[in-house]
Design an enzyme around this catalytic site. Structure first.
Site, PDB file in Angstrom:
ATOM      1  N   PRO A  12     -20.922   1.975  -6.024  1.00 62.21           N
ATOM      2  CA  PRO A  12     -19.710   3.154  -6.161  1.00 62.21           C
ATOM      3  C   PRO A  12     -19.677   4.013  -4.741  1.00 62.21           C
ATOM      4  O   PRO A  12     -18.831   5.018  -4.493  1.00 62.21           O
ATOM      5  CB  PRO A  12     -20.272   4.029  -7.121  1.00 62.21           C
ATOM      6  N   ASP A  35     -11.906  -3.746  -0.053  1.00 61.58           N
ATOM      7  CA  ASP A  35     -10.995  -2.799  -0.542  1.00 61.58           C
ATOM      8  C   ASP A  35     -11.168  -1.450  -0.246  1.00 61.58           C
ATOM      9  O   ASP A  35     -12.170  -1.136   0.592  1.00 61.58           O
ATOM     10  CB  ASP A  35     -11.381  -2.953  -1.965  1.00 61.58           C
ATOM     11  N   LYS A  57      -6.516  -1.170  -1.749  1.00 63.42           N
ATOM     12  CA  LYS A  57      -5.426  -0.772  -2.268  1.00 63.42           C
ATOM     13  C   LYS A  57      -5.319   0.457  -2.962  1.00 63.42           C
ATOM     14  O   LYS A  57      -6.176   0.998  -3.547  1.00 63.42           O
ATOM     15  CB  LYS A  57      -5.118  -1.535  -3.741  1.00 63.42           C
ATOM     16  N   GLY A  88     -15.412  -2.416  -4.623  1.00 67.50           N
ATOM     17  CA  GLY A  88     -16.011  -1.043  -5.171  1.00 67.50           C
ATOM     18  C   GLY A  88     -16.784  -1.392  -6.332  1.00 67.50           C
ATOM     19  O   GLY A  88     -16.018  -2.113  -7.400  1.00 67.50           O
ATOM     20  N   GLY A  89     -17.959  -0.902  -6.548  1.00 68.31           N
ATOM     21  CA  GLY A  89     -18.444  -0.794  -8.059  1.00 68.31           C
ATOM     22  C   GLY A  89     -18.886  -2.300  -8.492  1.00 68.31           C
ATOM     23  O   GLY A  89     -19.499  -3.204  -7.581  1.00 68.31           O
ATOM     24  N   ASP A  90     -18.352  -2.710  -9.519  1.00 67.61           N
ATOM     25  CA  ASP A  90     -18.721  -4.045  -9.991  1.00 67.61           C
ATOM     26  C   ASP A  90     -17.190  -4.724 -10.042  1.00 67.61           C
ATOM     27  O   ASP A  90     -16.290  -4.364 -10.551  1.00 67.61           O
ATOM     28  CB  ASP A  90     -19.385  -4.095 -11.362  1.00 67.61           C
ATOM     29  N   ILE A  93     -15.512  -5.084 -13.422  1.00 68.52           N
ATOM     30  CA  ILE A  93     -15.243  -3.879 -14.472  1.00 68.52           C
ATOM     31  C   ILE A  93     -13.998  -3.169 -13.650  1.00 68.52           C
ATOM     32  O   ILE A  93     -14.341  -2.748 -12.548  1.00 68.52           O
ATOM     33  CB  ILE A  93     -16.282  -2.895 -14.736  1.00 68.52           C
ATOM     34  N   THR A 118     -21.650  -0.252 -11.251  1.00 67.42           N
ATOM     35  CA  THR A 118     -20.274   0.199 -11.571  1.00 67.42           C
ATOM     36  C   THR A 118     -20.280   1.865 -11.281  1.00 67.42           C
ATOM     37  O   THR A 118     -21.299   2.544 -11.638  1.00 67.42           O
ATOM     38  CB  THR A 118     -19.778  -0.193 -12.788  1.00 67.42           C
ATOM     39  N   ALA A 119     -19.010   2.205 -11.066  1.00 69.27           N
ATOM     40  CA  ALA A 119     -18.831   3.698 -11.055  1.00 69.27           C
ATOM     41  C   ALA A 119     -19.375   4.434 -12.138  1.00 69.27           C
ATOM     42  O   ALA A 119     -20.149   5.600 -12.302  1.00 69.27           O
ATOM     43  CB  ALA A 119     -17.727   4.196 -10.617  1.00 69.27           C
ATOM     44  N   MET A 170      -9.954   5.848 -13.199  1.00 66.12           N
ATOM     45  CA  MET A 170      -8.758   5.997 -12.929  1.00 66.12           C
ATOM     46  C   MET A 170      -7.851   6.950 -13.693  1.00 66.12           C
ATOM     47  O   MET A 170      -6.710   6.740 -14.429  1.00 66.12           O
ATOM     48  CB  MET A 170      -7.966   4.595 -12.986  1.00 66.12           C
ATOM     49  N   GLY A 199     -18.436   9.893  -6.344  1.00 68.75           N
ATOM     50  CA  GLY A 199     -19.720   9.786  -6.886  1.00 68.75           C
ATOM     51  C   GLY A 199     -20.678   9.176  -6.061  1.00 68.75           C
ATOM     52  O   GLY A 199     -20.287   8.253  -5.406  1.00 68.75           O
TER      53      GLY A 199
HETATM   54  C1  LIG Z   1      -9.798   0.094  -9.572  1.00 65.80           C
HETATM   55  S1  LIG Z   1     -11.306   0.936 -10.356  1.00 65.80           S
HETATM   56  C2  LIG Z   1     -12.559  -0.021  -9.477  1.00 65.80           C
HETATM   57  C3  LIG Z   1     -13.878   0.104 -10.583  1.00 65.80           C
HETATM   58  C4  LIG Z   1     -14.866  -0.582  -9.890  1.00 65.80           C
HETATM   59  N1  LIG Z   1     -14.763  -2.065  -9.775  1.00 65.80           N
HETATM   60  C5  LIG Z   1     -16.147  -0.271 -10.538  1.00 65.80           C
HETATM   61  O1  LIG Z   1     -16.940  -0.939 -11.196  1.00 65.80           O
HETATM   62  O2  LIG Z   1     -16.696   0.750 -10.370  1.00 65.80           O
HETATM   63  C6  LIG Z   1     -11.004   2.457  -9.341  1.00 65.80           C
HETATM   64  C7  LIG Z   1     -11.808   3.564 -10.226  1.00 65.80           C
HETATM   65  O3  LIG Z   1     -13.225   3.573 -10.257  1.00 65.80           O
HETATM   66  C8  LIG Z   1     -13.762   4.962 -10.279  1.00 65.80           C
HETATM   67  N2  LIG Z   1     -14.654   5.158  -9.276  1.00 65.80           N
HETATM   68  C9  LIG Z   1     -14.811   4.039  -8.284  1.00 65.80           C
HETATM   69  N3  LIG Z   1     -15.897   4.631  -7.379  1.00 65.80           N
HETATM   70  C10 LIG Z   1     -16.150   5.906  -7.811  1.00 65.80           C
HETATM   71  C11 LIG Z   1     -16.712   6.826  -7.111  1.00 65.80           C
HETATM   72  N4  LIG Z   1     -17.761   6.812  -6.261  1.00 65.80           N
HETATM   73  N5  LIG Z   1     -16.593   8.144  -7.775  1.00 65.80           N
HETATM   74  C12 LIG Z   1     -16.023   8.265  -8.694  1.00 65.80           C
HETATM   75  N6  LIG Z   1     -15.067   7.525  -9.401  1.00 65.80           N
HETATM   76  C13 LIG Z   1     -15.231   6.080  -8.666  1.00 65.80           C
HETATM   77  C14 LIG Z   1     -12.422   5.588 -10.083  1.00 65.80           C
HETATM   78  O4  LIG Z   1     -11.956   6.434 -11.525  1.00 65.80           O
HETATM   79  C15 LIG Z   1     -11.525   5.057  -9.251  1.00 65.80           C
HETATM   80  O5  LIG Z   1     -10.191   5.225  -9.657  1.00 65.80           O
END
Ligand SMILES: C[S@@+](CC[C@H](N)C(=O)[O-])C[C@H]1O[C@@H](n2cnc3c(N)ncnc32)[C@H](O)[C@@H]1O
Length: 255
Positions: A12, A35, A57, A88-90, A93, A118-119, A170, A199
């Site tokens: 994240p 991304d 995106k 970003g994240g996983d 997810i 993941t976030a 989101m 975060g």
């Molecule tokens: C398209 S999703 C991708 C999620 C990602 N694949 C994951 O596993 O965390 C993007 C959303 O994840 C959340 N997100 C991702 N990184 C974040 C962070 N560092 N702090 C807070 N929310 C985060 C937000 O809600 C953001 O709009």
């Protein structure tokens, strides 16, 4: 010779949350497609010799359509390259990882998946909010507040459930309607809620409130994306368990 695609979760934000496997593959890549949510310090780890492609995106500002990203991955791998697809994240997810892999299967390109933090896990940990706790929550549910058709229609009945934590990705744009729907379906207006903005990064901000007032708090504080909502009794522990930003033992020893 066909190359390979590595679909990698970058976590994240905090670069220290990158896995060792992700780091090893990233530094051996010929091509990296990344991304918007991949942190700058992680992008800086990409070798100078690698081709770096930014593919997306911001919401409603897609720099490359998903189909073209899918096709590009296959094309680069077919040129014999080691291709890293960094998300970003996983990647599995809310990351469209599955869609990208389906295309690779169809194109006969081999791949591996490297999970990321993941976030939900990262933000909860760095905010000091355990997503489960034997006294407060026996289940946790990850949801997206932004559906493919642009609406926020969630299974509200199932979400208003005792001893359950909700984590909404989101959910910032639809926050007002999410809060109203949860209350309409029976959530008590004083249910604790946290918003974690950016975060795990040095710019992380955490706001806690109630489901009734969280929308107002987000507006007052001009909360911006990326932000994650955590809803449930566990949020009340944040006061006691928050640690990030306070000096820790390793920093004290090193300084
Ligand atoms: C398209 S999703 C991708 C999620 C990602 N694949 C994951 O596993 O965390 C993007 C959303 O994840 C959340 N997100 C991702 N990184 C974040 C962070 N560092 N702090 C807070 N929310 C985060 C937000 O809600 C953001 O709009």
């Amino acid at each position: 010779m066909t190359g390979k695609v590595y679909l990698i979760g970058a976590g994240p934000g905090d670069p220290d949350l990158l896995t060792m496997k992700a780091h090893r593959l990233l530094t051996a890549a010929d091509v990296v497609l990344y991304d918007r949510l991949v942190g700058e310090q992680i992008i800086a780890m990409i070798p100078a010799t690698a081709e770096k492609l930014y593919v997306g995106k911001a919401k409603s500002l897609h720099s490359l359509p998903q189909e073209e990203i899918n096709a590009l991955l296959a094309t680069k791998a077919k040129e014999g390259k080691v291709v890293v697809r960094l998300k970003g994240g996983d990647p599995f997810i809310f990351g469209r990882g599955g869609e990208e892999l389906e295309e690779l299967v169809q194109e006969g390109v081999s791949f591996e998946v490297v999970p990321g933090v993941t976030a939900a896990a990262g933000c909860a940990a760095y905010a000091g909010i355990p997503l489960t706790h034997r006294d407060y929550a026996q289940s946790v549910r990850f949801l997206t507040g932004h559906l493919k058709d642009g609406t926020t229609e969630l299974p509200w009945n199932e979400l208003v459930h005792p001893a359950q934590t909700l984590v909404i990705y989101m959910g910032l744009t639809g926050l007002e309607s999410i809060s109203q729907s949860l209350i309409r379906f029976g959530m008590r207006p004083s249910m604790p809620v946290a918003i974690v903005e950016k975060g795990t990064s040095k710019d992380q901000r955490v706001f806690t409130s109630t489901i009734k007032d969280i929308h107002q708090i987000a507006l007052q504080n001009e909360v911006k994306s990326p932000a994650l909502l955590i809803i449930g009794e566990v949020v009340a522990l944040q006061d006691k368990l928050s640690w990030f930003g306070k000096s820790c033992l390793i920093e004290q020893k090193g300084s």
